[in-house]
Design an enzyme around this catalytic site. Sequence first.
Site, short mmCIF file in Angstrom:
data_model
loop_
_atom_site.label_atom_id
_atom_site.label_comp_id
_atom_site.label_asym_id
_atom_site.label_seq_id
_atom_site.Cartn_x
_atom_site.Cartn_y
_atom_site.Cartn_z
N THR A 47 -2.87 7.19 -9.39
CA THR A 47 -4.23 7.48 -10.09
C THR A 47 -3.73 8.22 -11.46
O THR A 47 -3.11 9.23 -11.60
CB THR A 47 -4.79 8.64 -9.26
OG1 THR A 47 -4.92 8.60 -7.97
CG2 THR A 47 -6.54 8.98 -9.90
N PRO A 48 -4.06 7.49 -12.49
CA PRO A 48 -3.98 8.01 -14.01
C PRO A 48 -4.44 9.61 -14.01
O PRO A 48 -5.52 9.55 -13.71
CB PRO A 48 -4.49 7.02 -14.82
CG PRO A 48 -4.43 5.66 -13.97
CD PRO A 48 -4.88 6.15 -12.60
N LYS A 49 -3.85 10.64 -14.37
CA LYS A 49 -4.25 11.74 -14.39
C LYS A 49 -4.47 12.16 -15.86
O LYS A 49 -3.62 12.18 -16.72
CB LYS A 49 -3.35 12.72 -13.62
CG LYS A 49 -3.61 12.24 -12.06
CD LYS A 49 -2.40 13.21 -11.34
CE LYS A 49 -2.42 12.46 -9.89
NZ LYS A 49 -2.02 11.24 -9.97
N ASP A 62 2.14 6.56 2.56
CA ASP A 62 2.70 7.85 1.75
C ASP A 62 3.92 8.05 2.56
O ASP A 62 3.93 8.99 3.42
CB ASP A 62 1.75 9.07 1.94
CG ASP A 62 0.50 8.60 1.29
OD1 ASP A 62 0.32 8.62 -0.08
OD2 ASP A 62 -0.59 8.79 2.05
N HIS A 78 0.92 -1.21 -0.02
CA HIS A 78 -0.03 -0.05 -0.15
C HIS A 78 0.88 1.18 -0.10
O HIS A 78 1.21 1.86 1.04
CB HIS A 78 -0.82 -0.05 1.13
CG HIS A 78 -2.02 1.00 1.31
ND1 HIS A 78 -3.17 1.08 1.44
CD2 HIS A 78 -2.06 2.43 0.87
CE1 HIS A 78 -3.77 2.03 1.25
NE2 HIS A 78 -3.14 2.67 1.21
N GLU A 85 -11.77 4.78 6.49
CA GLU A 85 -10.85 5.82 6.90
C GLU A 85 -11.62 6.60 7.56
O GLU A 85 -11.23 7.58 8.37
CB GLU A 85 -10.29 6.40 5.74
CG GLU A 85 -8.79 6.11 5.85
CD GLU A 85 -8.11 6.77 4.59
OE1 GLU A 85 -8.48 6.87 3.62
OE2 GLU A 85 -6.81 7.34 4.87
N ASP A 144 -9.70 8.01 -8.07
CA ASP A 144 -9.95 9.04 -6.90
C ASP A 144 -11.41 9.23 -6.70
O ASP A 144 -12.23 9.48 -7.73
CB ASP A 144 -9.28 10.45 -7.61
CG ASP A 144 -9.03 11.49 -6.54
OD1 ASP A 144 -9.94 11.54 -5.70
OD2 ASP A 144 -7.95 12.13 -6.59
N HIS A 168 0.71 17.43 -6.70
CA HIS A 168 0.15 17.13 -8.21
C HIS A 168 0.33 18.36 -8.93
O HIS A 168 0.98 18.07 -10.25
CB HIS A 168 -1.40 16.53 -8.20
CG HIS A 168 -1.60 15.58 -7.45
ND1 HIS A 168 -2.73 15.27 -6.97
CD2 HIS A 168 -0.82 14.34 -7.40
CE1 HIS A 168 -2.78 13.90 -6.39
NE2 HIS A 168 -1.54 13.34 -7.14
C1 6MZ Z 1 -7.15 7.87 0.69
C2 6MZ Z 1 -5.05 8.61 -0.35
C3 6MZ Z 1 -4.34 8.59 0.89
O1 6MZ Z 1 -2.31 8.62 -6.87
O2 6MZ Z 1 -1.49 10.80 -7.36
N1 6MZ Z 1 -4.23 8.97 -1.33
N2 6MZ Z 1 -6.27 8.18 -0.57
N3 6MZ Z 1 -6.45 7.85 1.96
C4 6MZ Z 1 -5.19 8.25 2.02
N4 6MZ Z 1 -4.63 8.17 3.52
C5 6MZ Z 1 -3.62 9.28 3.95
N5 6MZ Z 1 -3.20 8.79 0.67
C6 6MZ Z 1 -2.83 9.19 -0.85
O3 6MZ Z 1 -0.88 9.63 -5.04
C7 6MZ Z 1 -1.65 10.48 -4.25
C8 6MZ Z 1 -3.07 10.00 -4.26
O4 6MZ Z 1 -3.19 9.10 -3.35
C9 6MZ Z 1 -4.53 9.05 -2.60
C10 6MZ Z 1 -5.10 10.31 -3.19
O5 6MZ Z 1 -6.00 10.29 -4.03
C11 6MZ Z 1 -3.79 11.38 -3.45
O6 6MZ Z 1 -4.21 12.17 -4.09
P1 6MZ Z 1 -1.35 9.43 -6.76
O7 6MZ Z 1 0.14 9.01 -7.05
#
Ligand code: 6MZ
Length: 381
Positions: free
Chosen positions: A113-115, A322, A28, A246, A186, A80
């Site tokens: 997340t593909p953007k 993260d 994760h 969450e 997302d 982002h």
């Molecule tokens: C929910 C989370 C998250 O996809 O742009 N993201 N979503 N709960 C969390 N807990 C803290 N941490 C990250 O990576 C960033 C994106 O991952 C999701 C959010 O949508 C965030 O914008 P990517 O690579």
Amino acid sequence: METQKILTSSEAEEERRWWVTVPKVELHAHLNGSVRDSTLLELARRLGEKGRIAFSDVEHVILKGDRSCREVFKLFDLIHVLTTDHKTVTRITKEVIEDFASENVVYLELRTTPKRNDSIGMSKRSYMEAVINGLSSVTEVDIDFTPHSTDHHDPASSCNSIAVNNVDHQGSGRKKIYVRLLLSIDRRETAEAAMETVKLALEMRGLGVVGIDLSGNPSVGEWSTYLAALQFAREQGLYVTLHCGEVPNYEEINAMLDFLPQRIGHACFLREPDWVKLKSSKIPVEICLTSNIMTDTISSLDIHHFVDLYRAKHPMVLCTDDSGVFSTSLSKEYSLASSAFGLGRKELFQLARDSVEFIFADGGVKQELKEIFSSAAGKLE
Ligand code: 6MZ
């Protein structure tokens, strides 16, 4: 399981260093949440020089320690802005993989997340091609990111033109990491955009995409918006993991558990009937300790559901979520679990080893990972 061990900072550091030496599995990790602070600062400085942002304001936000859940999602919007162009997406992908590999993560499921950003000619597909280019440009370690079996590979996919660097230097002494990708939906997206992500994932199976994740600010949107896309993903043989619980949205938690995803992330706000349902379903839980504490989703580790799930022998895997945003690493998470829950190295090593069962890669990769863990177990004794 004993009681909490209070470690001095040097003992905690020694424990973390020990965990660096042990093979680990990360299931994760969000790409944009795992970017190095130094890279974010460099990118911010560059945009500051171009007059597009005020660097000093942004520097403060990047380096801030504690963040509420709301602040974390605001930070993602800022990240982002800094990272979402093809070149930078390739760069951060490469760096994130090298960072995980440097601390002996032997299998990484990286989600992103593909953007789409029309103003710079970015489509979801071109974003993902930039990610794949990042995988291909990893040089510090050996990387394996394409499926071993060709069961799901679509030979007509236009992505086949992308260079694939699937090196295997067995016995070369270099570190090796297996990487597989999950495409995230997302919670701000439309049902159509989610379906586009699932179709892209299907087309990119031959390039190591193995599943779909539902994530984003848990207080935004309705998960049912994505049900059709998630069901389609599952019917087509993609794996599905959901951010579940969450926030205390009980109706959603219940419906998500009924959906029977192959894994869930977090699982913080379950009520008693939900725990019963989760345990009987045996859905593996991706546990993100530092993230839960820093976003105040869980007020203290003493009451973290890890303890109850561990006692119940429920399938679980420790993860970072993260690592950039929360200044953590997988070694830190293991060291934290060891001190917070009074678990020994042997028990936690077993937890890491067991998590091989919950990966979304094919049986061949599982077998190779089992061998890596067996060999490491031999050295532990
Ligand atoms: C929910 C989370 C998250 O996809 O742009 N993201 N979503 N709960 C969390 N807990 C803290 N941490 C990250 O990576 C960033 C994106 O991952 C999701 C959010 O949508 C965030 O914008 P990517 O690579």
